[in-house]
Design an enzyme around this catalytic site. Structure first.
Site, PDB file in Angstrom:
ATOM      1  N   GLU A  44      -2.623  -0.584 -18.845  1.00  0.00           N
ATOM      2  CA  GLU A  44      -3.379  -1.073 -17.693  1.00  0.00           C
ATOM      3  C   GLU A  44      -4.874  -0.779 -17.867  1.00  0.00           C
ATOM      4  OE1 GLU A  44      -3.228  -0.392 -12.810  1.00  0.00           O
ATOM      5  OE2 GLU A  44      -2.095   0.918 -14.159  1.00  0.00           O
ATOM      6  N   LYS A 127      -2.523  -7.964 -10.615  1.00  0.00           N
ATOM      7  CA  LYS A 127      -1.597  -6.982 -10.050  1.00  0.00           C
ATOM      8  C   LYS A 127      -1.289  -7.309  -8.584  1.00  0.00           C
ATOM      9  CE  LYS A 127      -1.262  -1.887  -9.883  1.00  0.00           C
ATOM     10  NZ  LYS A 127      -2.005  -0.654 -10.281  1.00  0.00           N
ATOM     11  N   CYS A 163       1.879  -1.757 -13.610  1.00  0.00           N
ATOM     12  CA  CYS A 163       2.082  -0.426 -13.021  1.00  0.00           C
ATOM     13  C   CYS A 163       2.783  -0.441 -11.663  1.00  0.00           C
ATOM     14  CB  CYS A 163       0.748   0.321 -12.949  1.00  0.00           C
ATOM     15  SG  CYS A 163       0.935   2.119 -12.831  1.00  0.00           S
TER      16      CYS A 163
END
Length: 585
Positions: A44, A127, A163
């Site tokens: 990330e 994300k 994540c």
């Protein structure tokens, strides 16, 4: 059933070093190509480092990140690696920052993943789930994505996630199931906490079941200010089988062949569950899986708690020193357990030639404290010096009328002055050595023993300090090396030695009584009633809570230190200094 050779690049980026991080991607992609990989994954925000915090608001930084990922794609192609798909995290934006006056709803900075192929960014993903707890403030920085990116490569549909998407049910992983993907890529900047590895594998298994797909989970390693990342990258099948798992706290290329279901449906764009859309992309020309034996990444079993914490503290200290370009460190050696553990950590992190230990004896320093400090220096090989403080203390006392605690604190502050003077003169970073128990109850002298630029044991309870010392010595014995920490430092009662015969137990409960109360109050957010119901003595609880509550102003001024628990002072536990709320009996 197609087979994809995946390469999970568990690497150590640096925040703000866009060129250096891009070079890491190029170097590790070359290694992956040499291993026959068909898809390479990086962590990330790999291009910028993680977390970037308020750099997100700096439009020049966002623009630099966007340009860097485009340039990286071109450089990979120039390196002859353009045919190898590479997934890399970076900072993107599709509108002004949310804090600006010209902010647009649903637009702004994005925590993004890019798939690089044939010299261009072939696909992007933003994300979806943004964490806003503990050390994370991503709602402050980013706008949530609403589209799941699915890339067809090598006959397999691959979904991109980042994540926190893994830590919450629904959203991208539910969408991935409905999209019928065979593989979900999850790139991470997931900070270390003790026993988090025990949570991570069951979590990956739950998301794999939710998606009905194999998950390739890659995490960064390295230290960034108070945070440390341990890696622990892995691949888990839809049925929950752990295929391969990387070691913790080291850079590692995890290469493994994975059998995956072939894509069957025609790529379309449609609205699906949780309001997410699917954006389909197809990559042509992905190399076939190499012939010959299958690539296997192996399975690394997690280590014991003490070994895990020690590695985390060593890595956090090493990266703080090296990434901030300090040539060396200096610390006071009292002969006690805390300074001994910090010294051993520093030597493990940096080598003895970059560690200066200073004995700073006063008239109250016992002979065993002096000899224990010298013994530790001999065992570890660090640069050892002795600077008696009593003449300087006497100079102050000749000009000031002080008594009691003021004289005790004066000694600590003289020691701090000496350490900072050595820092200024010789360029060392001063390490402070106060453990989490002492920080919690304010058992330190402001601008004295609390002075320093970094505290490796800031998030380590006193009882764990002893466990770490004993483990480190056993580990040395197991390897046939000299145990770094004198047994006398481990076994003797702790004392600040600022007055005759002084012991910590004069002012505090024994640490095996104190620490469970502190852990419940600080880490567990238990109130007084909850602590008493847990079996703690009410009078002791009242005393401890009063000490903790009134020491907030000291903690606010303490040095940063590596986070290893679920609730570290500073990053996680944020309380007002001016605060009249008290837990009453």
């Amino acid at each position: 059933m197609p087979t994809l050779r995946l390469a999970l690049s568990q690497v150590n980026p640096s925040v703000g070093d866009l060129a250096g991080n891009a070079d890491l991607v190029r170097s590790w992609t070359r290694q992956a190509a040499d291993a026959g990989a068909q898809l390479v994954l990086f962590p990330e925000l790999m291009v910028t480092g993680y977390p970037v915090e308020d750099l997100v608001f700096r439009r020049s930084f966002v623009a630099a990140s966007q340009a860097a990922v485009e340039r990286l794609a071109a450089d990979l192609a120039a390196d002859g690696l353009g045919e190898l798909p590479v997934v890399v995290g970076y900072l993107d934006a599709d509108g002004p920052p949310q804090v600006s006056g010209d902010a647009e709803p649903g637009r702004g900075a994005r925590n993004a993943a890019a798939l690089l192929h044939r010299g261009v960014v072939a696909a992007r993903y933003f994300k979806h789930h943004l964490p806003n707890y503990g050390v994370f403030d991503e709602d402050r920085y980013f706008v949530s994505g609403d589209t799941l990116t699915v890339v067809r490569l090598g006959g397999v549909d691959v979904a991109l996630t980042i994540c926190e998407d893994l830590w919450q049910a629904g959203g991208p992983f539910a969408a991935a199931r409905q999209a019928g993907v065979g593989l979900v890529v999850n790139i991470n900047g997931s900070p270390y906490e003790l026993n988090k590895d025990d949570i991570r594998l069951p979590l990956v298994r739950r998301r794999a079941a939710e998606a009905g797909a194999t998950i390739a989970y890659v995490n960064m390693i390295g230290g960034q200010d108070e945070l440390v990342f341990e890696g622990d990258s892995m691949i888990v099948t839809a049925d929950g089988d752990l295929l391969t798992r990387a070691p913790q706290f080291v850079e590692h290329l995890l290469v493994h062949d994975v059998d995956l279901p072939a894509a069957t449906s025609s790529p379309t764009t449609e609205t699906i569950a949780d309001g997410m859309r699917i954006a389909h992309h197809t990559l042509d020309g992905v190399a076939p899986t190499p012939s010959g034996p299958a690539a296997t990444g192996g399975l690394i079993e997690p280590v014991a708690d003490e070994a895990e914490v020690w590695q985390a503290l060593v890595l956090g200290l090493r990266d703080y020193v090296n990434k901030n370009r300090f040539p060396s460190v200096v610390l006071g050696l009292s002969g006690g357990i805390d300074s001994a553990v910090v010294a051993a950590l520093a030597v493990d992190a940096l080598g003895p030639d970059r560690v200066v230990g200073v004995s700073l004896p006063s008239q109250h320093s016992s002979e065993h404290s002096r000899s224990d400090a010298a013994d530790l220096a001999k065992r570890t090989g660090l640069d050892y010096r002795v600077e008696p403080i009593q003449p300087m203390v006497d100079g102050f006392l000749a000009n000031l009328s002080l008594s009691g605690v003021a004289v005790e604190n004066l000694q600590a502050r003289v020691r701090g002055v000496i350490l900072m003077a050595l820092s200024n003169q010789e360029g060392h970073l001063v390490l402070t050595t106060g453990n989490k128990s002492e920080l919690a109850v304010g058992y330190s002298t402001l601008y004295g023993d609390s002075v320093g630029g970094f505290n490796p044991v800031k998030d380590v309870w006193k009882t764990l300090i002893w466990r770490l010392a004993k483990w480190r010595n056993r580990d040395a014995d197991r390897r046939g090396e000299t145990a770094p920490i004198p047994e006398n430092s481990i076994g003797k009662p702790p004392s600040a030695e600022l007055s005759p015969g002084q012991l910590d137990s004069d002012n505090l409960p024994d640490y095996d009584v104190l620490d469970p109360i502190l852990i419940g109050y600080v880490d567990g957010d238990l109130g007084r009633d909850g602590l008493v119901e847990s079996g703690h003595d009410p009078a002791v609880v009242d005393k401890v809570l009063r000490l903790v509550d009134t020491a907030e102003y000291k903690r606010r001024q303490s040095a940063p230190g590596t986070k290893i628990s679920m609730k570290a002072f500073g990053r996680d536990r944020r309380l007002p200094i001016t605060n009249r709320w008290r837990e009453h009996g």
